[in-house]
Design a protein around this motif. Structure first.
Motif, PDB file in Angstrom:
ATOM      1  N   SER A   1       0.828  -1.211   0.000  1.00  0.00           N
ATOM      2  CA  SER A   1       0.000   0.000   0.000  1.00  0.00           C
ATOM      3  C   SER A   1       0.860   1.258   0.000  1.00  0.00           C
ATOM      4  CB  SER A   1      -0.928   0.005   1.217  1.00  0.00           C
ATOM      5  OG  SER A   1      -1.843  -1.052   1.135  1.00  0.00           O
ATOM      6  N   GLY A   2       1.982   1.222   0.710  1.00  0.00           N
ATOM      7  CA  GLY A   2       2.905   2.348   0.696  1.00  0.00           C
ATOM      8  C   GLY A   2       3.517   2.569  -0.670  1.00  0.00           C
ATOM      9  N   VAL A   3       3.861   1.473  -1.335  1.00  0.00           N
ATOM     10  CA  VAL A   3       4.397   1.580  -2.698  1.00  0.00           C
ATOM     11  C   VAL A   3       3.324   2.135  -3.638  1.00  0.00           C
ATOM     12  CG1 VAL A   3       5.271   0.253  -4.665  1.00  0.00           C
ATOM     13  CG2 VAL A   3       6.128  -0.224  -2.354  1.00  0.00           C
ATOM     14  N   LEU A   4       2.084   1.685  -3.450  1.00  0.00           N
ATOM     15  CA  LEU A   4       0.992   2.211  -4.272  1.00  0.00           C
ATOM     16  C   LEU A   4       0.767   3.703  -4.022  1.00  0.00           C
ATOM     17  CD1 LEU A   4      -1.538  -0.740  -4.120  1.00  0.00           C
ATOM     18  CD2 LEU A   4      -0.424   0.162  -6.172  1.00  0.00           C
ATOM     19  N   GLU A   5       1.111   4.168  -2.823  1.00  0.00           N
ATOM     20  CA  GLU A   5       1.026   5.607  -2.575  1.00  0.00           C
ATOM     21  C   GLU A   5       1.990   6.349  -3.491  1.00  0.00           C
ATOM     22  OE1 GLU A   5       1.293   8.961   0.935  1.00  0.00           O
ATOM     23  OE2 GLU A   5       2.005   6.939   1.368  1.00  0.00           O
ATOM     24  N   THR A   6       3.184   5.810  -3.649  1.00  0.00           N
ATOM     25  CA  THR A   6       4.145   6.409  -4.579  1.00  0.00           C
ATOM     26  C   THR A   6       3.586   6.408  -6.001  1.00  0.00           C
ATOM     27  OG1 THR A   6       6.013   5.738  -3.209  1.00  0.00           O
ATOM     28  CG2 THR A   6       6.485   6.197  -5.520  1.00  0.00           C
ATOM     29  N   VAL A   7       2.935   5.320  -6.386  1.00  0.00           N
ATOM     30  CA  VAL A   7       2.361   5.219  -7.734  1.00  0.00           C
ATOM     31  C   VAL A   7       1.294   6.281  -7.946  1.00  0.00           C
ATOM     32  CG1 VAL A   7       1.017   3.756  -9.297  1.00  0.00           C
ATOM     33  CG2 VAL A   7       2.904   2.771  -7.974  1.00  0.00           C
ATOM     34  N   TRP A   8       0.400   6.441  -6.974  1.00  0.00           N
ATOM     35  CA  TRP A   8      -0.672   7.412  -7.202  1.00  0.00           C
ATOM     36  C   TRP A   8      -0.163   8.847  -7.192  1.00  0.00           C
ATOM     37  CZ3 TRP A   8      -2.078  11.013  -3.598  1.00  0.00           C
ATOM     38  CH2 TRP A   8      -2.081  10.700  -2.232  1.00  0.00           C
ATOM     39  N   VAL A   9       0.850   9.136  -6.385  1.00  0.00           N
ATOM     40  CA  VAL A   9       1.406  10.491  -6.391  1.00  0.00           C
ATOM     41  C   VAL A   9       2.101  10.774  -7.722  1.00  0.00           C
ATOM     42  CG1 VAL A   9       3.127  12.003  -5.344  1.00  0.00           C
ATOM     43  CG2 VAL A   9       1.608  10.662  -3.895  1.00  0.00           C
TER      44      VAL A   9
ATOM     45  N   VAL B   1      -6.439   6.981  -9.893  1.00  0.00           N
ATOM     46  CA  VAL B   1      -7.660   6.551  -9.202  1.00  0.00           C
ATOM     47  C   VAL B   1      -7.528   5.107  -8.717  1.00  0.00           C
ATOM     48  CG1 VAL B   1     -10.119   6.060  -9.507  1.00  0.00           C
ATOM     49  CG2 VAL B   1      -9.156   8.201 -10.363  1.00  0.00           C
ATOM     50  N   VAL B   2      -7.031   4.224  -9.566  1.00  0.00           N
ATOM     51  CA  VAL B   2      -6.899   2.808  -9.201  1.00  0.00           C
ATOM     52  C   VAL B   2      -5.862   2.631  -8.086  1.00  0.00           C
ATOM     53  CG1 VAL B   2      -6.213   0.531 -10.041  1.00  0.00           C
ATOM     54  CG2 VAL B   2      -7.708   1.966 -11.438  1.00  0.00           C
ATOM     55  N   ALA B   3      -4.704   3.258  -8.239  1.00  0.00           N
ATOM     56  CA  ALA B   3      -3.654   3.119  -7.232  1.00  0.00           C
ATOM     57  C   ALA B   3      -4.081   3.727  -5.899  1.00  0.00           C
ATOM     58  CB  ALA B   3      -2.353   3.755  -7.718  1.00  0.00           C
ATOM     59  N   LEU B   4      -4.763   4.862  -5.950  1.00  0.00           N
ATOM     60  CA  LEU B   4      -5.247   5.488  -4.721  1.00  0.00           C
ATOM     61  C   LEU B   4      -6.248   4.578  -4.012  1.00  0.00           C
ATOM     62  CD1 LEU B   4      -5.445   7.950  -2.813  1.00  0.00           C
ATOM     63  CD2 LEU B   4      -7.237   8.818  -4.316  1.00  0.00           C
ATOM     64  N   GLY B   5      -7.179   4.045  -4.766  1.00  0.00           N
ATOM     65  CA  GLY B   5      -8.175   3.146  -4.177  1.00  0.00           C
ATOM     66  C   GLY B   5      -7.544   1.912  -3.557  1.00  0.00           C
ATOM     67  N   LEU B   6      -6.641   1.274  -4.294  1.00  0.00           N
ATOM     68  CA  LEU B   6      -5.987   0.072  -3.776  1.00  0.00           C
ATOM     69  C   LEU B   6      -5.112   0.388  -2.570  1.00  0.00           C
ATOM     70  CD1 LEU B   6      -4.989  -1.721  -7.109  1.00  0.00           C
ATOM     71  CD2 LEU B   6      -6.794  -2.394  -5.499  1.00  0.00           C
ATOM     72  N   SER B   7      -4.450   1.528  -2.601  1.00  0.00           N
ATOM     73  CA  SER B   7      -3.614   1.930  -1.479  1.00  0.00           C
ATOM     74  C   SER B   7      -4.448   2.133  -0.220  1.00  0.00           C
ATOM     75  CB  SER B   7      -2.854   3.215  -1.830  1.00  0.00           C
ATOM     76  OG  SER B   7      -2.010   3.592  -0.776  1.00  0.00           O
ATOM     77  N   MET B   8      -5.584   2.780  -0.354  1.00  0.00           N
ATOM     78  CA  MET B   8      -6.463   3.016   0.796  1.00  0.00           C
ATOM     79  C   MET B   8      -7.073   1.718   1.321  1.00  0.00           C
ATOM     80  SD  MET B   8      -6.474   6.083   1.717  1.00  0.00           S
ATOM     81  CE  MET B   8      -5.651   7.505   1.077  1.00  0.00           C
ATOM     82  N   VAL B   9      -7.485   0.850   0.418  1.00  0.00           N
ATOM     83  CA  VAL B   9      -8.042  -0.443   0.837  1.00  0.00           C
ATOM     84  C   VAL B   9      -6.983  -1.251   1.585  1.00  0.00           C
ATOM     85  CG1 VAL B   9      -8.899  -2.675  -0.019  1.00  0.00           C
ATOM     86  CG2 VAL B   9      -9.833  -0.544  -0.922  1.00  0.00           C
ATOM     87  N   GLY B  10      -5.764  -1.257   1.063  1.00  0.00           N
ATOM     88  CA  GLY B  10      -4.678  -1.967   1.735  1.00  0.00           C
ATOM     89  C   GLY B  10      -4.372  -1.378   3.093  1.00  0.00           C
TER      90      GLY B  10
END
Length: 104
Positions: A9-17, A36-45
């Motif tokens: 989820s932390g890595v996905l935060e980098t992706v969404w930023v 949108v996808v990375a943000l959603g997955l990051s928050m769910v994680g």
């Protein structure tokens, strides 16, 4: 398992930023969709991980991973300056995040 999900989820935060930057104010479709996808997955994680990890620790680790990843992305891909002080500061963040993990 919660720690692994938090790491991803932390890595996905980098992706969404990074995608937010590339979307140019949401005027480009693909980077906006990745955002949108990375943000959603990051928050769910993050939400999943916080079922087992205390909120203060989990959030700090998630933000730390995202912040360090984003700075490294900026230096590696966007040509942001790589200086000794920036690297020392990143090391301090990594040390703090690792400390929170091991003190948990």
């Amino acid at each position: 398992m919660a720690w692994l999900v938090l790491l991803v989820s932390g890595v996905l935060e980098t992706v969404w930023v990074a995608s937010l930057s590339r979307s140019e104010g949401f005027s480009r479709f693909v980077p906006s969709l990745v955002f949108v996808v990375a943000l959603g997955l990051s928050m769910v994680g993050l939400a999943y991980a916080l079922r087992e990890i205390p909120v203060g620790t989990g959030y700090a680790v998630w933000v730390g991973i995202g912040a360090v990843g984003t700075v490294l992305y900026g230096m590696a891909v966007l040509g942001e300056p790589v200086t000794v002080m920036r690297l020392l500061c990143l090391g301090a963040v990594v040390g703090g995040v690792a400390g929170l993990k091991f003190l948990h």
